[in-house]
Design an enzyme around this catalytic site. Structure first.
Site, PDB file in Angstrom:
ATOM      1  CD  GLU A 157      -3.033  -1.048   2.247  1.00 52.06           C
ATOM      2  OE1 GLU A 157      -4.186  -0.735   1.977  1.00 52.06           O
ATOM      3  OE2 GLU A 157      -2.668  -1.332   3.391  1.00 52.06           O
ATOM      4  CG  HIS A 162      -8.872   6.250   2.187  1.00 53.41           C
ATOM      5  ND1 HIS A 162      -8.895   6.046   0.829  1.00 53.41           N
ATOM      6  CD2 HIS A 162      -8.180   5.215   2.716  1.00 53.41           C
ATOM      7  CE1 HIS A 162      -8.234   4.921   0.550  1.00 53.41           C
ATOM      8  NE2 HIS A 162      -7.789   4.406   1.679  1.00 53.41           N
ATOM      9  NE  ARG A 188      -4.405   5.372   3.374  1.00 55.84           N
ATOM     10  CZ  ARG A 188      -4.914   4.456   4.148  1.00 55.84           C
ATOM     11  NH1 ARG A 188      -5.440   4.794   5.297  1.00 55.84           N
ATOM     12  NH2 ARG A 188      -4.929   3.196   3.789  1.00 55.84           N
ATOM     13  CG  HIS A 211      -9.969   6.251   6.249  1.00 56.77           C
ATOM     14  ND1 HIS A 211     -10.961   5.321   6.080  1.00 56.77           N
ATOM     15  CD2 HIS A 211      -8.791   5.545   6.305  1.00 56.77           C
ATOM     16  CE1 HIS A 211     -10.425   4.098   6.029  1.00 56.77           C
ATOM     17  NE2 HIS A 211      -9.117   4.214   6.176  1.00 56.77           N
ATOM     18  NE  ARG A 247      -4.703   4.902   9.313  1.00 56.37           N
ATOM     19  CZ  ARG A 247      -5.296   3.895   8.673  1.00 56.37           C
ATOM     20  NH1 ARG A 247      -5.009   2.656   8.997  1.00 56.37           N
ATOM     21  NH2 ARG A 247      -6.158   4.125   7.716  1.00 56.37           N
TER      22      ARG A 247
HETATM   23  C1  LIG Z   1     -13.632   1.376   5.831  1.00 56.59           C
HETATM   24  C2  LIG Z   1     -12.378   1.253   6.646  1.00 56.59           C
HETATM   25  C3  LIG Z   1     -11.309   0.524   6.165  1.00 56.59           C
HETATM   26  C4  LIG Z   1     -10.136   0.407   6.915  1.00 56.59           C
HETATM   27  N1  LIG Z   1      -9.120  -0.391   6.461  1.00 56.59           N
HETATM   28  C5  LIG Z   1      -8.046  -0.590   7.259  1.00 56.59           C
HETATM   29  C6  LIG Z   1      -7.037  -1.518   6.898  1.00 56.59           C
HETATM   30  O1  LIG Z   1      -7.121  -2.177   5.880  1.00 56.59           O
HETATM   31  N2  LIG Z   1      -5.986  -1.672   7.744  1.00 56.59           N
HETATM   32  C7  LIG Z   1      -5.861  -0.982   8.920  1.00 56.59           C
HETATM   33  O2  LIG Z   1      -4.877  -1.169   9.646  1.00 56.59           O
HETATM   34  N3  LIG Z   1      -6.804  -0.103   9.276  1.00 56.59           N
HETATM   35  C8  LIG Z   1      -7.897   0.099   8.494  1.00 56.59           C
HETATM   36  N4  LIG Z   1      -8.866   0.962   8.896  1.00 56.59           N
HETATM   37  C9  LIG Z   1      -8.737   1.600  10.208  1.00 56.59           C
HETATM   38  C10 LIG Z   1      -9.009   0.567  11.278  1.00 56.59           C
HETATM   39  O3  LIG Z   1     -10.032  -0.298  10.845  1.00 56.59           O
HETATM   40  C11 LIG Z   1      -9.433   1.202  12.577  1.00 56.59           C
HETATM   41  O4  LIG Z   1      -8.544   2.188  12.947  1.00 56.59           O
HETATM   42  C12 LIG Z   1      -9.453   0.173  13.684  1.00 56.59           C
HETATM   43  O5  LIG Z   1     -10.171  -0.931  13.272  1.00 56.59           O
HETATM   44  C13 LIG Z   1     -10.037   0.766  14.943  1.00 56.59           C
HETATM   45  O6  LIG Z   1     -10.307  -0.278  15.830  1.00 56.59           O
HETATM   46  P1  LIG Z   1     -10.786   0.043  17.299  1.00 56.59           P
HETATM   47  O7  LIG Z   1     -10.968  -1.250  17.962  1.00 56.59           O
HETATM   48  O8  LIG Z   1      -9.898   1.050  17.901  1.00 56.59           O
HETATM   49  O9  LIG Z   1     -12.199   0.790  17.060  1.00 56.59           O
HETATM   50  P2  LIG Z   1     -13.498   0.291  16.316  1.00 56.59           P
HETATM   51  O10 LIG Z   1     -13.261  -0.908  15.523  1.00 56.59           O
HETATM   52  O11 LIG Z   1     -14.082   1.455  15.622  1.00 56.59           O
HETATM   53  O12 LIG Z   1     -14.455  -0.097  17.524  1.00 56.59           O
HETATM   54  C14 LIG Z   1     -14.993   0.887  18.370  1.00 56.59           C
HETATM   55  C15 LIG Z   1     -16.072   0.246  19.211  1.00 56.59           C
HETATM   56  O13 LIG Z   1     -16.467   1.102  20.261  1.00 56.59           O
HETATM   57  C16 LIG Z   1     -17.884   1.150  20.351  1.00 56.59           C
HETATM   58  N5  LIG Z   1     -18.231   2.407  21.018  1.00 56.59           N
HETATM   59  C17 LIG Z   1     -17.927   3.667  20.624  1.00 56.59           C
HETATM   60  N6  LIG Z   1     -18.362   4.558  21.526  1.00 56.59           N
HETATM   61  C18 LIG Z   1     -18.959   3.852  22.520  1.00 56.59           C
HETATM   62  C19 LIG Z   1     -19.615   4.195  23.719  1.00 56.59           C
HETATM   63  N7  LIG Z   1     -19.750   5.473  24.118  1.00 56.59           N
HETATM   64  N8  LIG Z   1     -20.128   3.221  24.497  1.00 56.59           N
HETATM   65  C20 LIG Z   1     -20.042   1.920  24.120  1.00 56.59           C
HETATM   66  N9  LIG Z   1     -19.421   1.526  22.991  1.00 56.59           N
HETATM   67  C21 LIG Z   1     -18.889   2.482  22.199  1.00 56.59           C
HETATM   68  C22 LIG Z   1     -18.326   1.007  18.928  1.00 56.59           C
HETATM   69  O14 LIG Z   1     -19.677   0.649  18.842  1.00 56.59           O
HETATM   70  C23 LIG Z   1     -17.352  -0.060  18.458  1.00 56.59           C
HETATM   71  O15 LIG Z   1     -17.784  -1.321  18.881  1.00 56.59           O
HETATM   72  C24 LIG Z   1     -10.036   1.089   8.154  1.00 56.59           C
HETATM   73  C25 LIG Z   1     -11.100   1.840   8.630  1.00 56.59           C
HETATM   74  C26 LIG Z   1     -12.275   1.924   7.895  1.00 56.59           C
HETATM   75  C27 LIG Z   1     -13.416   2.738   8.427  1.00 56.59           C
END
Ligand SMILES: Cc1cc2nc3c(=O)[nH]c(=O)nc-3n(C[C@H](O)[C@H](O)[C@H](O)COP(=O)(O)OP(=O)(O)OC[C@H]3O[C@@H](n4cnc5c(N)ncnc54)[C@H](O)[C@@H]3O)c2cc1C
Length: 535
Positions: free
Chosen positions: A120, A238, A285, A346, A381
């Site tokens: 990438e 993005h 990016r 993003h 990032r």
């Molecule tokens: C479309 C897309 C494609 C991506 N592709 C990539 C990739 O290929 N590789 C990569 O490294 N990164 C990628 N990213 C970024 C990466 O996916 C995210 O940064 C990462 O998954 C974040 O994970 P997390 O566990 O921190 O948060 P999340 O996976 O966003 O989880 C957050 C959780 O917290 C919960 N939550 C939020 N607020 C509250 C609250 N007040 N009370 C209770 N629950 C709450 C939500 O419901 C959710 O369950 C991508 C992001 C997107 C949107």
């Protein structure tokens, strides 16, 4: 109000939250168990939508090394990534991937059982593992959810929102207030370990690749509790999301497509990336995003085109099945047609200031994943480093907790007691159109605090947002989950705008038309709430 006690409370069920629950459960015997809370269903999170993959520096990949990954990450971060953080996360990458593999995550492999690696933007070599072709996030989240379901000491609350952190007189985190909109019940959860894994804030922007849950709640909660918030002005836009006419939905068109050879074109079929950067489509990016944004403005168009036809139908269907299907649903056959693409918000590079073990400036409060700002991503990032950060920090936090005191305080001090009382009392309710207010925030942020910023626009945005904050009267009890989200979105939007106004330079994801240069000295912006009643 209901009261409960857990040894560990985790807010969020993305990669960071789920994996931390699993690792903590594996490594610690917890008398009061683990509570995993999520405000929607378990799989409704940014992580589920990740496409491209996850970085790993594998010993068998002779082209790669920790040093090279650190160098690429530091270069992308434009002076704000911290070398010790980057190398410690990079060093753990192979070990964590092995552990995920053991937990049932199915990464794509060749016929010899070796991981398939993709490329990438701004990576010097192929080092990105993927799952299901382009559904890496779903592969990871589903495997973790299956494991969590088999783990008896993890209790799960779905459709339950964390609305306030409970701090005692010593400013230590002692638990969290939860709200279940369906039952309209509040619950005070007492714990000396509260882990915020609430993800990013893409939903404060009109156009975003993030799902509806990404309203930046954890950042606002931590800010209101007095935690240090770092570098929030650095939002990654993005470059390529699917532009669907008359819709705000922006489905991600993974950078891995460009990694495999897809080209960006103007509507007349001409290339343009060579005018902006010698790495062309695979430049970092922020550079590709601004190039597209510039061309869209110049040509008065709402998108540019991505040509992936040269990859052929067979490869596209096999390697990018999710993108292929989504485009086809919108009458675009990517093996024959160009894809209309435009930038969208993003990723949140800034967040709650935390170390690799998730420790924040508040005792008892931990932040991991996208909600945290560890110093890995700096100002921009590097692709596929975020899933890696989620799992490595979750892993390190679980290790750290094996030495921590997890005993739950038996008595409530006055501050905690008063806070809980507030939720037992009748709240002040407002007659506002929450969806309209959310859309107003999104419009302000997209128009004035978006890809290119200037002082006039930022000042205008700030005055509008502050007015909204006044009208909403933060710090009271609300009636719906959506109202709490709106409060959080306004707080985050103000923090981003304030940071963007203060930062009089351009660096990575933060671009100022009126300060179109990068200062030689790189510095983090760190803010904390100034007075307790402020929000
Ligand atoms: C479309 C897309 C494609 C991506 N592709 C990539 C990739 O290929 N590789 C990569 O490294 N990164 C990628 N990213 C970024 C990466 O996916 C995210 O940064 C990462 O998954 C974040 O994970 P997390 O566990 O921190 O948060 P999340 O996976 O966003 O989880 C957050 C959780 O917290 C919960 N939550 C939020 N607020 C509250 C609250 N007040 N009370 C209770 N629950 C709450 C939500 O419901 C959710 O369950 C991508 C992001 C997107 C949107």
């Amino acid at each position: 109000m209901k009261h409960s006690t857990y040894s560990v409370v985790i807010i969020g069920s993305g990669a960071a939250g789920l994996y931390s629950a699993l690792k903590i459960s594996q490594q610690l015997v917890l008398p009061e168990g683990i509570l995993l809370v999520t405000k929607s269903t378990l799989s409704d999170c940014n992580s589920y939508h990740a496409q491209g993959g996850i970085v790993s520096v594998l010993p068998q990949n002779k082209e790669d090394s920790i040093d090279l990954h650190v160098k690429d990450t530091m270069k992308s971060g434009v002076g704000l990534s911290e070398a010790n953080v980057v190398s410690s996360i990079s060093e753990k990458s192979a070990q964590v991937i092995k552990d995920m593999d053991d937990m049932g995550v199915i990464f794509d492999k060749n016929e010899n059982g070796e991981y398939l690696l993709t490329l990438e933007g701004a990576h010097s070599v192929r080092r990105i593992l993927h799952s299901g072709g382009d559904s890496t996030g779903a592969g990871i989240v589903n495997a973790f959810i299956n494991r969590v379901g088999e783990t008896s000491d993890i209790s799960i609350y779905e459709n339950t929102m964390a609305v306030e952190l409970m701090l005692n007189e010593e400013k230590e985190c002692q638990g969290v207030i939860l709200f279940n909109e369906q039952t309209r019940e509040y619950e005070a959860v007492h714990s000396s370990v509260v882990i915020l894994a609430t993800g990013g804030l893409g939903q404060v922007y009109k156009y975003t690749s993030n799902p509806k849950v990404a309203t930046g709640d954890g950042i606002a909660l931590a800010y209101l509790a007095g935690a240090e918030i770092q570098d929030l002005e650095f939002v990654q836009f993005h470059p390529t999301t699917l532009m669907i006419e008359n819709s705000n939905e922006r489905f991600l068109i993974s950078e891995a497509l460009r990694g495999e050879g897809a080209k960006l074109l103007l509507k007349d079929g001409s290339n343009f990336m060579d005018k902006y950067d010698e790495r062309e489509e695979l430049a970092p990016r922020d550079i590709v995003t601004r190039a597209i944004f510039e061309e869209m403005k110049k040509n008065n168009e709402n998108c540019v085109l991505l040509d992936a036809t040269m990859l052929g139908e067979e490869k596209l269907k096999k390697r990018f099945p999710t993108i292929y299907k989504k485009c086809l649903e919108n009458s675009i056959d990517i093996s024959k047609d160009y894809i209309p693409v435009a930038p969208a918000a993003h990723y949140t590079m800034g967040g709650i200031r935390a170390d690799v073990e998730g420790r924040t400036s508040i005792k008892g409060l931990y932040a991991i994943g996208e909600v945290a700002s560890t110093g890995l991503h700096g100002a921009n990032r590097l692709a596929s480093n975020s899933l890696l950060e989620c799992v490595v920090c979750a892993y390190e936090l679980a290790n750290y907790l094996t030495f921590a005191d997890l005993s739950v305080p038996k008595q409530l001090d006055k501050k905690v007691f008063d806070l809980i009382k507030k939720y037992d009392e009748q709240g002040e309710y407002f007659d506002i159109d929450v969806e309209e207010c959310k859309n107003k925030v999104r419009d302000i942020m997209w128009n004035y605090v978006g890809i290119c910023r200037d002082e006039e626009g930022l000042k205008y945005a700030l005055s509008q947002l502050k007015q909204m904050k006044k009208e909403l009267a933060c710090q009271t009890k609300y009636e719906t989950q959506s109202e709490y989200e709106l409060r959080n979105m306004i707080i985050d939007a103000i923090l981003i705008t304030d940071g963007a106004l203060e930062r009089k330079e351009s660096r990575g994801g933060h671009f100022r038309n009126d300060y179109n240069y990068t200062e030689s000295r790189a510095y983090h912006s760190i803010v904390t709430i100034k007075e307790e009643k402020e929000c």
